[in-house]
Design an enzyme around this catalytic site. Structure first.
Site, short mmCIF file in Angstrom:
data_model
loop_
_atom_site.label_atom_id
_atom_site.label_comp_id
_atom_site.label_asym_id
_atom_site.label_seq_id
_atom_site.Cartn_x
_atom_site.Cartn_y
_atom_site.Cartn_z
N LYS A 145 0.82 -1.22 0.00
CA LYS A 145 0.00 0.00 0.00
C LYS A 145 0.85 1.26 0.00
O LYS A 145 0.46 2.29 -0.54
CB LYS A 145 -0.95 0.01 1.20
CG LYS A 145 -1.78 -1.26 1.37
CD LYS A 145 -2.74 -1.53 0.22
CE LYS A 145 -3.56 -2.79 0.45
NZ LYS A 145 -3.79 -3.56 -0.77
N ARG A 198 -7.39 -7.73 -8.72
CA ARG A 198 -8.06 -9.03 -8.83
C ARG A 198 -9.54 -8.76 -9.07
O ARG A 198 -9.97 -7.61 -9.03
CB ARG A 198 -7.92 -9.80 -7.52
CG ARG A 198 -8.34 -8.92 -6.34
CD ARG A 198 -8.50 -9.66 -5.05
NE ARG A 198 -8.51 -8.78 -3.91
CZ ARG A 198 -9.55 -8.11 -3.46
NH1 ARG A 198 -10.71 -8.20 -4.09
NH2 ARG A 198 -9.48 -7.34 -2.40
N GLU A 225 -2.53 7.28 7.94
CA GLU A 225 -3.31 8.13 7.04
C GLU A 225 -4.30 8.94 7.87
O GLU A 225 -4.80 8.47 8.89
CB GLU A 225 -4.14 7.26 6.08
CG GLU A 225 -3.52 7.04 4.75
CD GLU A 225 -4.41 6.18 3.85
OE1 GLU A 225 -3.90 5.76 2.81
OE2 GLU A 225 -5.57 5.92 4.17
N HIS A 230 -14.53 -2.18 8.53
CA HIS A 230 -13.88 -2.13 7.22
C HIS A 230 -14.22 -3.32 6.34
O HIS A 230 -13.58 -3.56 5.33
CB HIS A 230 -12.36 -1.98 7.36
CG HIS A 230 -11.98 -0.82 8.22
ND1 HIS A 230 -12.11 0.48 7.80
CD2 HIS A 230 -11.54 -0.75 9.49
CE1 HIS A 230 -11.75 1.29 8.77
NE2 HIS A 230 -11.40 0.57 9.81
#
Lengths: 154, 501
Positions: free
Chosen positions: B116, B296, B204, B239
């Site tokens: 990431k 994917r 973040e 999430h």
């Protein structure tokens, strides 16, 4: 016939009366179908079908978009109490034990961290208390429903 | 050329891919662990090979074993599905080196997007906006924690700690105040190490009130990279997405074009091939930020299929075979909604549930699609992800799609294992969901102290009566003997009427 089912508030007693092919409770009428469903006619004449399945002692019922799980109390059985133990909500692995025997904990304290299905789950004290036993160590595998720790209310 | 596809996955997505292969006229190989020996996906494959080993690592994640099965069975392509090895660059590389076609992007693209932090850096360079935050490369726990602490002052609260190798909410923690930081950082690292073998965690800004909007992209070897519009997946719990739809209720054609172009730029920046998803956070201001790219097929791909008419898995197979994609210009029609049915106890903190699927009766009728890998009589075990099925509906408008979803959920009967069906059904009645004003905090805000069903007393009483009648009449004993034949309308042949005008 008379039956008892468990509920969080205590046993629920249900008595149904046979009436030919049908069964009655108050002004509801239920008729078993050949495919295992029940045709239920309400007081206002409305017709709904209940789907049912029994797994172990539990009756699973789907009725009008709701699913219910009723555990039947066998006649003569006494309700076993786990003595305030904190049990594993699912099979998994103990990741961390955060308390020791004899430790005082406040309600909301994380006592143990379990991992199941790759997610962490916290075992939290429901009330203030003293840890009287810790039954597992980190990395131990636990079965669903086993007591993980014991807590005595303080 | 591709003629025989090994599906390196299980359950629902394996079924989806195997069916697409059949439709494309491709031979198929399924692989399965011993505890999947009775699973539905095996029956959909031309050949099925038992994996040796007990753990997931020894079976569905055993690259060498899977490669040798591919060689032994003569498979010339491997489709990884999602999860498992789908985003493992080393596996994609090993497959390619074995002269087997990997159904997906290049190992290099997977690497750049899979890490990431690298993805953030790559996207910044490609001009795609990223969420304010800081990459932290330290592997060592002490150094990492120190760097996270230091970064926290610059990024500010609330913030999100994310595993660089993460996905599916694993290794991710929201932090609202400095005193939670260290425990959260250690927890995220621990989960990341357990799940991915990589404890690197970055920081973040947590953009509250944002929508999760993702763009589906397709790229082929003939120079074409397109987007297929957006999906909104804001309604999440820890999430994990639970309610997904296309299009996003608040989307405008201009914003779709801008996000679509950014997604295409993101894909082109890594020479992408095949189907992929670029995830964005869409802030209330209309600004959008790159979250990550999933290299994917995605769980929620059916909603895009229903509104665009594109069969994404079929396109994956086409692209892997070196053919140009078959889709024309983007056309979105109507509205699609997907919900994920989990074996979990929504009323008890969503704990995973296990048990037999004593009755598993999905809804039918117009506009209803079910993608599942289970059937009545199967056992839900703790071995794998507890997702039982994806229920997807399509209708001409969003309101009608929501009505159809309510109807379908009311008809969906699962007995023997606790599911989240009722939770999903009540979600459909929430004002935010009805208006489309959902964001990633919707579930937490609606049920801050957990969800519990609201059950009319009269229905519960009737259900109790049903259980009592079932016990009295011994229905559980007669049920096994009852005809297991199909229900519903009789076979059309028995009612054939030749009545010509």
């Amino acid at each position: 016939m008379h039956h008892q089912f468990k509920s969080p508030e205590g046993p629920i007693e249900v008595t149904v009366a046979r009436d030919g092919d049908a069964w009655r409770l108050g002004d509801i009428e239920a008729t078993p179908m050949t495919d295992g469903r029940l045709r239920m006619v309400g007081p206002d004449g409305s017709v709904n079908f209940a789907h049912m399945a029994k797994v172990g002692d539990v009756w699973w019922v789907h009725h009008q978009g709701h699913t219910f799980r009723f555990e039947r109390i066998e006649p003569g059985a006494t309700d076993a109490d786990d003595g305030g133990g904190l049990t594993a909500p699912m099979p998994g692995k103990v990741l961390q034990v955060l308390v020791e025997v004899g430790q005082s904990v406040a309600a909301g304290t994380t006592l143990m961290v379990l991992e199941a299905m790759k997610m962490e789950h916290r075992i939290v004290a429901a009330s203030d208390g003293i840890v009287t036993a810790v039954h597992f160590n980190a990395d131990d595998q636990v079965e669903q429903g086993v007591a993980l720790l014991s807590l005595e209310d303080s | 050329m591709v003629s025989k596809v090994l599906v390196a996955n299980r359950g629902e997505i394996a079924c989806r891919i195997l069916r697409a292969c059949h439709e494309a006229g491709l031979a198929t190989v399924a692989i399965y662990a011993q505890n999947d020996a009775d699973s539905m996906f095996i029956e959909l494959a031309d050949e099925a090979v038992l994996l040796t080993g007990d753990t997931i690592g020894e079976t569905y994640l055993d690259q060498q074993q899977i490669l040798s099965i591919a060689n032994r069975t003569g498979a010339d392509a491997i489709h990884p599905g999602f999860g498992f090895l789908s985003e493992r660059a080393d596996f994609a590389r090993a497959v390619t080196q074995a002269k087997i076609q990997w159904v997906g992007p290049s190992p290099e693209a997977i690497e750049k997007m899979g890490d990431k932090m690298t993805a953030r850096i790559t996207m910044r360079a490609a001009g795609v906006p990223v969420i304010p935050g800081e990459e932290i490369e330290h592997e060592d726990e002490t150094d990492a924690l120190e760097a996270i602490e230091s970064a926290s002052h610059r990024v500010g609260y609330p913030m999100l700690l994310k595993a660089s190798s993460g996905g599916g909410g694993k290794g991710m923690r929201a932090v609202h105040s400095p005193d939670q930081l260290m425990e959260a950082a250690m927890g995220a690292r621990r989960e990341a190490i357990a799940a991915f073998g990589d404890g690197r965690v970055y920081v973040e800004r947590l953009l509250t009130g944002s929508k999760h909007v993702e763009i589906q992209v397709l790229a082929d070897r003939h120079g074409r990279t397109i987007h297929l519009g957006e999906r909104e997946c804001s309604v999440q719990r820890r999430h994990q997405k639970v309610f997904e739809e296309a299009p996003c209720a608040t989307m405008t054609p201009e914003l779709r074009e801008a996000m679509g172009q950014a997604a295409v730029a993101a894909a082109e920046a890594v020479d992408y091939e095949g189907a992929g998803t670029v995830e964005f956070l869409l802030a209330p201001s209309g600004e959008f930020f790159f979250l990550e790219m999933n290299t994917r097929i995605q769980v929620e791909h059916p909603v895009t299929e229903l509104v665009t008419g594109v069969d994404l898995v079929r396109e994956q197979l086409r692209i892997a075979a070196g053919e140009p994609m078959s889709c024309g210009p983007l056309m979105m029609r109507g509205h699609a909604i997907e919900v994920r049915l989990y074996a979990e106890d929504a009323a008890n903190n969503f704990l995973p549930a296990i048990g037999p699927l004593a009755i598993f009766r999905p809804p039918e009728g117009p506009g209803v699609r079910l993608d599942t890998g289970v059937r009545e009589g199967d056992e839900v075990t703790p071995n794998y992800d507890p997702m039982l099925a994806k229920l997807i509906v399509w209708a001409p408008s969003r309101d009608e799609a929501l009505q159809r979803m309510r109807r379908a959920l009311d008809e969906f009967i699962v007995l023997g294992t606790t599911t989240n069906i009722r939770f999903l059904r009540e979600l459909c009645d929430e004002a935010e969901v009805i208006s489309g004003q959902t964001d990633t905090t919707t579930i937490d805000r609606l049920w801050p102290h957990g969800w519990s069903p609201s059950v009319p007393r009269s229905i519960e009483d009737a259900a109790l009566m049903a259980a009592a009648v079932g016990e009295s009449a011994g229905l559980h004993r007669t049920q096994q003997q009852a005809s297991k034949g199909p229900e519903g309308p009789a076979s059309p042949f028995s009612t054939l009427n030749r009545r010509f005008p």
